[in-house]
Design a protein around this motif. Structure first.
Motif, PDB file in Angstrom:
ATOM      1  N   LYS A 198       0.825  -1.212   0.000  1.00 55.03           N
ATOM      2  CA  LYS A 198       0.000   0.000   0.000  1.00 55.03           C
ATOM      3  C   LYS A 198       0.858   1.262   0.000  1.00 55.03           C
ATOM      4  CE  LYS A 198      -4.042  -2.041   2.256  1.00 55.03           C
ATOM      5  NZ  LYS A 198      -4.940  -2.008   3.437  1.00 55.03           N
ATOM      6  N   GLY A 222       1.026   4.095  -2.960  1.00 58.00           N
ATOM      7  CA  GLY A 222       0.556   5.427  -2.625  1.00 58.00           C
ATOM      8  C   GLY A 222       1.556   6.540  -2.802  1.00 58.00           C
ATOM      9  N   LEU A 279      -1.626   8.892   4.532  1.00 61.59           N
ATOM     10  CA  LEU A 279      -1.359   7.534   4.055  1.00 61.59           C
ATOM     11  C   LEU A 279      -0.797   6.662   5.172  1.00 61.59           C
ATOM     12  CD1 LEU A 279      -1.123   5.438   1.779  1.00 61.59           C
ATOM     13  CD2 LEU A 279       1.128   6.397   1.236  1.00 61.59           C
TER      14      LEU A 279
END
Length: 545
Positions: A241, A245, A311
């Motif tokens: 992830k 991102g 994030l």
């Protein structure tokens, strides 16, 4: 037994910067991005691999069989050579015993080992009576054809296969980087994307945004601080992830800063006011307008911090220190070679990162930092990095500057100033006549630096009384008051610390030189505007000739 394979492209910047035209540089960056993204659905699926990271020329892939990992690595390196014409290092796979963080650390160590021990050299084929590529000047030409682009001539040129592929990728639809960045730009502007968009093709296009019509542009380089530690804290799902991102964060942050510029500067309204040359992972190299360049960079850093924090919270990295980024801006003529500008920006970036690391190590505080330099005309970059600029006794600059959305702590103030402070003083003294500003700049350039610590207090008092006061006395009462305010803000009050001068003591590692920010402001005068104000707000109202 599962295995983790690590691979990384070699000398990515050499591949991207090998071409002389910026449209091919953009194409090379897009080509690398598209290659990385395609691996998940092609080569990894063929060998039964689970992709964890595939961005910025870096790969982490999990296999349930050692033979499959080796076969994937060999095919990946060969496919990279065929598609991009470069080399890619593949490390020996690491056994994954359940502890992903440990395996990822070992894979990184093996990758560094493999890169350091890479043997052999890849040589171009040489034959008599052949032509070299007109763009890169390195590879042998494959075809003679017309170059594409709005400034291309009708004349045909010899061009190699790699530069042809880069140019074709620049015009390919959909475009891996430009289309996504354009969507983010329109979102920041609050407008709908249009088919008739206009990207700059080279530095000449961006140079048309120079409000003084002197053809200056700015190159922005940025890199996240402590990203190695951040990656090391990630589990497998978190790493995936995070990797996915990072590039959108760069795109959104760059787009937000460009939208702020466009809201203030209406010139060339049809053209997007920036072009990314490298955009991947946490690395950015972009061509931006010279006016407002420092505040453009400040806003980029603040937006990056905000989005990176969001994030990190979303993927569960709660123990992560405040995300920060280091940035460097090189402002130069549009004709200045971009590769030289990038090399200088990397040196400035290194100093910005060092200052951020020192602050974190000594105080535990984390702040982003911005460094910058203005290259006048075609002067070689870095010429001003002499003993006077980096003296441990008297330093003529406060660079790099902190980036902070609020007030600085006392620890940070002891080590520098916030970049917004510099921008504020640009507005404060905008009405001082250019002739007096030139005199003030020569005055600060003539500050004695080859002195001892014991004598510096008396030396700076003498310089202030004899040279600086000579400039101040030629100003009107109003202009003098404004300049005194700027001198105090960018240094200290004249009578503080039992001394009759504006130079303040700052901490630079184990040194504590006297420093002042006035020369930084004067050198960046045409590029230190605040995007809260329009260009007309900076027009001087001179009181005297």
């Amino acid at each position: 037994m599962p295995y983790l394979l690590a691979a990384e492209a070699d000398k990515i910047q050499d591949f991207i910067f090998r071409s002389s035209r910026l449209r091919e540089v953009v194409g090379a960056s897009q080509l690398l991005t598209r290659f990385c993204r395609s691996i998940d659905d092609t080569l990894a699926k063929k060998h039964g691999g689970q992709v964890v990271v595939n961005d910025g020329g870096s790969f982490r892939v999990i296999f349930d069989d050692l033979a499959k990992a080796h076969a994937f690595g060999a095919d990946l390196a060969e496919l990279y050579r065929l598609a991009l014409g470069g080399s890619l290092t593949v490390a020996e796979p690491v056994r994954l015993d359940g502890d992903f963080r440990k395996a990822n650390e070992q894979a990184g160590e093996r990758l560094r080992w493999a890169k350091s021990r890479r043997q052999g050299a890849i040589a171009e084929v040489h034959m008599p009576y052949v032509a070299f590529c007109a763009s890169c000047g390195v590879a042998l030409a494959r075809k003679r054809e017309r170059l594409t682009g709005r400034r291309a001539t009708n004349r045909s040129s010899y061009i190699c296969e790699a530069c042809r592929a880069k140019a074709a990728e620049r015009d390919r639809k959909p475009r891996a980087i430009l289309d996504e960045l354009y969507e983010a730009y329109c979102t920041s502007l609050g407008t709908q994307p249009t088919i008739d968009l206009d990207w700059p093709e080279d530095a000449d296009d961006i140079a048309r945004l120079d409000l003084r019509q002197r053809n200056y542009v700015a190159y922005l380089v940025a890199d996240g601080n402590g990203m190695g530690r951040t990656f090391g804290m990630c589990g497998q799902e978190q790493l995936t992830k995070l990797s996915e991102g990072l590039s959108p964060i760069l795109q959104d942050s760059l787009a937000a800063a460009a939208a702020s510029f466009r809201n203030v500067v209406s010139e060339q309204a049809h053209m997007i006011p920036m072009i990314p040359l490298i955009l991947g992972g946490d690395d950015l190299f972009a061509l931006i307008p010279a006016p407002y360049a420092l505040d453009f960079t400040r806003r980029f850093c603040l937006e990056w911090e905000r989005r990176m924090k969001k994030l990190a919270d979303e993927i569960g990295l709660t123990d992560l220190p405040r995300p920060t980024v280091a940035a460097a801006v090189v402002i130069c003529k549009g004709t200045y070679p971009y590769a030289l500008a990038h090399r200088r920006a990397e040196a400035l970036l290194k100093e910005a990162k060092r200052q951020s690391k020192l602050l974190a190590a000594e105080t535990g505080e984390h702040l982003s930092a911005v460094n910058f330099e203005v290259i006048l005309g075609n002067r070689l970059a870095g010429q001003e990095d002499d003993d006077a600029k980096n003296s441990r006794v008297v330093c003529l600059t406060l660079r790099p500057y902190w980036v902070c959305d609020g007030d600085l702590s006392q620890n940070a103030k002891e080590r520098g100033f916030e970049i917004k402070t510099l921008l504020d003083q640009r507005l404060t003294i905008k009405d001082i006549p250019n002739k007096r500003l030139a005199e003030l700049r020569r005055c600060f350039e003539d500050v004695p630096t080859s002195i001892t610590i014991r004598d510096r207090n008396q030396t700076m008092q003498t310089w202030t009384n004899r040279q600086l006061d000579n400039v101040l006395q030629r100003l009107s009462t109003t202009s003098r008051a404004k300049l005194e305010t700027a001198l105090t803000t960018l240094g200290k009050s004249r009578n503080d610390s039992n001394s009759d001068h504006h130079w303040r003591e700052i901490r630079r590692g184990d040194a504590t030189p006297f420093a002042h920010g006035m020369l930084d402001l004067l050198e960046s005068w045409d590029f230190a505007q605040d995007l809260e104000y329009r260009p007309d707000d900076y027009e001087p109202q001179e009181e005297e000739a």
